[in-house]
Design a protein around this motif. Structure first.
Motif, PDB file in Angstrom:
ATOM      1  N   ILE A 146      40.852  33.390  29.647  1.00 25.53           N
ATOM      2  CA  ILE A 146      39.452  33.378  29.193  1.00 25.53           C
ATOM      3  C   ILE A 146      38.943  34.784  28.884  1.00 25.53           C
ATOM      4  O   ILE A 146      38.014  34.954  28.091  1.00 25.53           O
ATOM      5  CB  ILE A 146      38.534  32.695  30.232  1.00 25.53           C
ATOM      6  N   THR A 147      39.516  35.810  29.521  1.00 30.03           N
ATOM      7  CA  THR A 147      39.070  37.183  29.265  1.00 30.03           C
ATOM      8  C   THR A 147      39.935  37.882  28.234  1.00 30.03           C
ATOM      9  O   THR A 147      39.575  38.976  27.779  1.00 30.03           O
ATOM     10  CB  THR A 147      39.097  38.009  30.562  1.00 30.03           C
ATOM     11  N   ARG A 148      41.101  37.244  27.907  1.00 31.78           N
ATOM     12  CA  ARG A 148      42.086  37.848  27.002  1.00 31.78           C
ATOM     13  C   ARG A 148      42.425  39.270  27.441  1.00 31.78           C
ATOM     14  O   ARG A 148      42.499  40.210  26.641  1.00 31.78           O
ATOM     15  CB  ARG A 148      41.581  37.840  25.570  1.00 31.78           C
ATOM     16  N   ALA A 149      42.685  39.384  28.766  1.00 35.64           N
ATOM     17  CA  ALA A 149      43.048  40.685  29.317  1.00 35.64           C
ATOM     18  C   ALA A 149      44.376  41.191  28.765  1.00 35.64           C
ATOM     19  O   ALA A 149      44.664  42.392  28.821  1.00 35.64           O
ATOM     20  CB  ALA A 149      43.118  40.597  30.845  1.00 35.64           C
ATOM     21  N   ASP A 150      45.192  40.278  28.223  1.00 34.14           N
ATOM     22  CA  ASP A 150      46.458  40.705  27.630  1.00 34.14           C
ATOM     23  C   ASP A 150      46.232  41.622  26.434  1.00 34.14           C
ATOM     24  O   ASP A 150      47.106  42.418  26.079  1.00 34.14           O
ATOM     25  CB  ASP A 150      47.281  39.491  27.219  1.00 34.14           C
ATOM     26  N   LYS A 151      45.048  41.520  25.806  1.00 32.78           N
ATOM     27  CA  LYS A 151      44.715  42.402  24.691  1.00 32.78           C
ATOM     28  C   LYS A 151      44.368  43.808  25.169  1.00 32.78           C
ATOM     29  O   LYS A 151      44.343  44.749  24.374  1.00 32.78           O
ATOM     30  CB  LYS A 151      43.518  41.829  23.915  1.00 32.78           C
ATOM     31  N   LYS A 152      44.081  43.941  26.479  1.00 33.25           N
ATOM     32  CA  LYS A 152      43.690  45.233  27.046  1.00 33.25           C
ATOM     33  C   LYS A 152      44.845  45.901  27.798  1.00 33.25           C
ATOM     34  O   LYS A 152      44.621  46.806  28.608  1.00 33.25           O
ATOM     35  CB  LYS A 152      42.497  45.041  27.981  1.00 33.25           C
ATOM     36  N   GLY A 153      46.047  45.420  27.572  1.00 33.41           N
ATOM     37  CA  GLY A 153      47.218  46.050  28.170  1.00 33.41           C
ATOM     38  C   GLY A 153      47.788  45.352  29.377  1.00 33.41           C
ATOM     39  O   GLY A 153      48.766  45.842  29.978  1.00 33.41           O
ATOM     40  N   VAL A 154      47.231  44.213  29.789  1.00 34.01           N
ATOM     41  CA  VAL A 154      47.780  43.460  30.922  1.00 34.01           C
ATOM     42  C   VAL A 154      48.998  42.668  30.444  1.00 34.01           C
ATOM     43  O   VAL A 154      48.880  41.789  29.584  1.00 34.01           O
ATOM     44  CB  VAL A 154      46.724  42.510  31.522  1.00 34.01           C
ATOM     45  N   ALA A 155      50.176  43.000  31.000  1.00 34.88           N
ATOM     46  CA  ALA A 155      51.418  42.338  30.590  1.00 34.88           C
ATOM     47  C   ALA A 155      51.453  40.913  31.125  1.00 34.88           C
ATOM     48  O   ALA A 155      51.091  40.657  32.278  1.00 34.88           O
ATOM     49  CB  ALA A 155      52.626  43.118  31.099  1.00 34.88           C
ATOM     50  N   ILE A 156      51.876  39.982  30.286  1.00 36.15           N
ATOM     51  CA  ILE A 156      51.931  38.566  30.671  1.00 36.15           C
ATOM     52  C   ILE A 156      53.341  38.030  30.479  1.00 36.15           C
ATOM     53  O   ILE A 156      54.196  38.677  29.847  1.00 36.15           O
ATOM     54  CB  ILE A 156      50.927  37.726  29.859  1.00 36.15           C
ATOM     55  N   VAL A 157      53.582  36.835  31.019  1.00 31.77           N
ATOM     56  CA  VAL A 157      54.906  36.216  30.949  1.00 31.77           C
ATOM     57  C   VAL A 157      55.284  35.865  29.517  1.00 31.77           C
ATOM     58  O   VAL A 157      56.436  35.964  29.114  1.00 31.77           O
ATOM     59  CB  VAL A 157      54.933  34.945  31.837  1.00 31.77           C
ATOM     60  N   LYS A 158      54.326  35.442  28.756  1.00 28.89           N
ATOM     61  CA  LYS A 158      54.526  34.972  27.380  1.00 28.89           C
ATOM     62  C   LYS A 158      55.255  33.637  27.385  1.00 28.89           C
ATOM     63  O   LYS A 158      55.115  32.844  28.306  1.00 28.89           O
ATOM     64  CB  LYS A 158      55.234  36.039  26.538  1.00 28.89           C
ATOM     65  N   HIS A 159      56.100  33.409  26.405  1.00 33.10           N
ATOM     66  CA  HIS A 159      56.658  32.073  26.195  1.00 33.10           C
ATOM     67  C   HIS A 159      57.755  31.745  27.205  1.00 33.10           C
ATOM     68  O   HIS A 159      58.642  32.556  27.468  1.00 33.10           O
ATOM     69  CB  HIS A 159      57.226  31.975  24.778  1.00 33.10           C
ATOM     70  N   ILE A 160      57.681  30.560  27.811  1.00 37.49           N
ATOM     71  CA  ILE A 160      58.762  30.015  28.634  1.00 37.49           C
ATOM     72  C   ILE A 160      59.299  28.783  27.912  1.00 37.49           C
ATOM     73  O   ILE A 160      58.542  27.853  27.614  1.00 37.49           O
ATOM     74  CB  ILE A 160      58.276  29.627  30.037  1.00 37.49           C
ATOM     75  N   LYS A 161      60.585  28.783  27.669  1.00 41.14           N
ATOM     76  CA  LYS A 161      61.193  27.700  26.893  1.00 41.14           C
ATOM     77  C   LYS A 161      61.005  26.361  27.599  1.00 41.14           C
ATOM     78  O   LYS A 161      61.243  26.226  28.792  1.00 41.14           O
ATOM     79  CB  LYS A 161      62.676  27.984  26.679  1.00 41.14           C
TER      80      LYS A 161
END
Length: 658
Positions: A307-322
């Motif tokens: 909801i905050t889109r913190a990933d746009k501010k440099g917070v690394a996320i897991v991204k895609h899991i198959k």
């Protein structure tokens, strides 16, 4: 063999001996001691080999239950020995299922976030850890004999595997790296199966408890340090695992590489996880709070980042899991080529570590619930599950202590809890994996840090220091080897120190001087019992080890040194000089030809000193070899006694009770 005499004969002969000391050496001919040391029946070479082989590999008599059974019954028993679920499954009921269902759901909520985090330790995509927690527990549930152990990826093995694989293939994003991981898993399973089938499980006991404590603690510190990358949001992070390289990498990125949003997320959820662990530790009935807290962290943090889109501010996320169930990976395993040798080596190391951890966990919970655990059956089960896992895109799995503890506390009854967990993992792979896309890496780092802290056992280290300084040294050596070098170096140090301790104990066994406790016929170590008095004219020495080529000369020299020192002390104190050396041999379980030669040399040295050698209570193997080598004839059959008291009564001074 015993001989009984009338009281009159005993009194008459005793009077003759006391009145004429020179006749004491003929006492055996006049009054044999009532019980002579007997020799066991002679065995053929084949019988001796068969007995030794059975004691080493089949001491639990695994084939005894097949005796006198019909063909159909033997088939059923054989099936149950391979698949224990058919044995305990007959008495399974709804009440047991309720306990297993609750336990399975609880450990599933714990293992999903842990698996995603542990995959990063192995430098693999998150779905491979989830694949592992689906297939491996399912196989183990049918073949394992532990009711409480929870199967899946674990932190130590994941880190070890990732380190060894990266040493061979630095680019962990390459397809060759993944193939080598499957290859190592396959050979880890083969190693574990081979140890079980060949009944060589006793080999893992050579890794001492002290070494395991140090290794686990070092691995926990190393794993926690590795999480600083995700916890602080460091992008350029070292691939090395030693503490110096990690801290250098962390501080070099302090000015521009840390992300405050990431640190805030990681610190907040780490505090939450540690708080729930503290609550669960204080109140055992709230164990579920700590069990579900990782999943709560994942759900809440994922929602907040989304909801905050913190990933746009440099917070690394897991991204895609198959998404989807395990793909078949048999064709991915290296059965030839340049990476085959590396796969075998990595599989052997990781397989042994995984096996040690699983067996230790299984034995712990089996003792708590008072049921037996077949170690060799466990090895076959663990090996089979890893071989099948390597065919289905899994990496090395073993028993997890944190999950097993939760499984136990949740009230699991059988291995069905592993089946429930496996089904939940399958549903997660088929449906839920896309929801983990925005899970921040900082939360996964916090989950790992909170999980591995339990691997540092401070009370065990303190106990090692109090009980055995050499064990403490082994523990510290393994610990520093892991944190300052690497996991495999720490493991090597742990094994080396464990073997060094064994060699030291074998080559330098204890020899102690015995004395008689006042008012008794008991002879004990004079250092342990200061009131124990030595017999005038006699030195009584006990050898606390088997006598082999590795220690025979040391034992001989140590006995002669005792004789020299005692003779000097008694001469200075104007006590009677030593005429008899009594060697108490009850702890001597075996003796080889080098030991026989050492006793012959001791006998020759004593004759030069005009001291007679007396042996007491040699065991069946020892007395048989003394007779076979004719050393008993050289010593004298009348100088081998059942007890120290018999030797003192026959050759000791007048007035000493036997």
């Amino acid at each position: 063999m015993s001989q009984v005499f009338s009281d009159g004969v005993v009194a008459r002969v005793t009077e003759e001996i006391n009145s004429n000391p020179s006749s004491r050496r003929h006492a055996e001919n006049i009054l044999p001691h009532r019980h002579k040391v007997a020799s066991p029946p002679r065995q053929t070479l084949f019988q001796e080999f068969k007995h030794s082989f059975n004691e080493t590999f089949f001491s639990d008599d695994p084939f005894g239950k097949f005796k006198n059974k019909k063909g159909s019954r033997r088939f059923i028993l054989g099936l149950e020995s391979i698949f224990p679920i058919f044995e305990w499954g007959r008495g399974y009921n709804l009440k047991s299922f309720k306990g297993d269902l609750i336990a399975g759901l609880t450990i599933a909520s714990l293992c999903i976030p842990q698996d995603i985090a542990y995959a990063k330790l192995a430098n693999l995509e998150p779905q491979y850890a989830l694949y592992t927690s689906f297939v491996a527990p399912l196989v183990y549930a049918f073949m394992g004999s532990s009711r409480d152990i929870a199967i899946g990826p674990v932190a130590v093995v994941s880190l070890l595997l990732g380190t060894l694989l990266t040493d061979e293939i630095p680019n962990f994003k390459s397809h060759e790296y993944l193939r080598l991981a499957f290859t190592a898993t396959f050979f880890a399973g083969i190693t574990q199966m081979a140890l079980g089938v060949l009944r060589l499980g006793f080999l893992i006991d050579f890794l001492s408890h002290a070494a395991i404590v140090g290794f686990m603690a070092g691995a926990a510190v190393t794993i926690a340090l590795q999480q600083l990358k995700g916890f602080l949001g460091v992008k350029d992070f070292t691939k090395k695992t030693d503490i110096i390289s990690v801290m250098r990498s962390v501080f070099s990125a302090a000015h521009h590489g840390w992300n405050w949003e990431t640190i805030l997320i990681g610190a907040s959820f780490l505090a939450f996880l540690l708080t729930t662990k503290y609550i669960a530790k204080k109140k055992k009935n709230l164990f579920w709070v700590a069990a579900i807290s990782p999943m709560i962290c994942v759900i809440v943090s994922t929602f907040c980042v989304y909801i905050t889109r913190a990933d746009k501010k440099g917070v690394a996320i897991v991204k895609h899991i198959k998404k989807g169930a395990n793909p078949i990976s048999v064709s991915e395993i290296y059965f030839s080529g340049n990476y085959l040798t590396a796969g075998i080596r990595i599989g052997l190391i990781s397989g042994m570590v995984a096996l040690t951890e699983a067996v230790a966990i299984g034995r712990t919970f089996a003792a708590m619930k008072d049921y037996s655990l077949d170690g060799n059956r466990e090895m076959v089960a663990l090996g089979t599950m890893n071989v099948i896992g390597s065919f289905t895109s899994c990496y090395v799995a073993t028993g997890s202590f944190s999950r097993s503890a939760v499984n136990y506390m949740a009230g699991c009854k059988t291995a069905v809890s592993n089946i429930v967990m496996s089904i939940v993992l399958l549903l997660t792979l088929l449906v839920i994996t896309p929801l983990f896309k925005y899970t921040p890496n900082a939360v996964l780092a916090s989950i790992i840090i909170a999980a591995v802290m339990s691997l540092i056992d401070f009370p065990a280290v303190i106990l090692l220091w109090k009980v055995d300084k050499f064990d403490f040294l082994a523990c510290i050596g393994a610990f520093f080897g892991v944190i300052f070098q690497s996991v495999e170096i720490g493991l090597l140090i742990a094994v080396a120190i464990s073997f060094a301790k064994i060699l030291l104990q074998v080559t330098r066994p204890r020899t102690v001087v015995l004395g008689k406790l006042p008012g008794t016929t008991v002879y004990r170590n004079v250092l342990q019992y200061p009131k124990a008095t030595q017999i005038p004219g006699m030195l009584i020495v006990r050898v606390d080890s088997a006598i082999y080529f590795s220690n025979s000369n040391y034992i001989k020299d140590r006995i002669l040194k005792w004789l020299t020192d005692e003779e000097a002390q008694r001469t200075a104190s104007e006590f009677a000089s030593i005429q008899y050396l009594v060697v108490e041999m009850s702890p001597v379980t075996d003796i080889d030809t080098s030991g026989i030669h050492a006793l012959e040399d001791l006998l020759k040295s004593l004759k030069k000193k005009d001291v007679q050698l007396l042996l007491t209570n040699p065991g069946p193997i020892v007395i048989e070899k003394l007779h076979a080598s004719e050393l008993s004839r050289l010593i004298g059959e009348d100088k081998i006694f059942l007890t120290v008291g018999d030797a003192v009564a026959t050759f000791g001074p007048k007035g000493v009770d036997s």
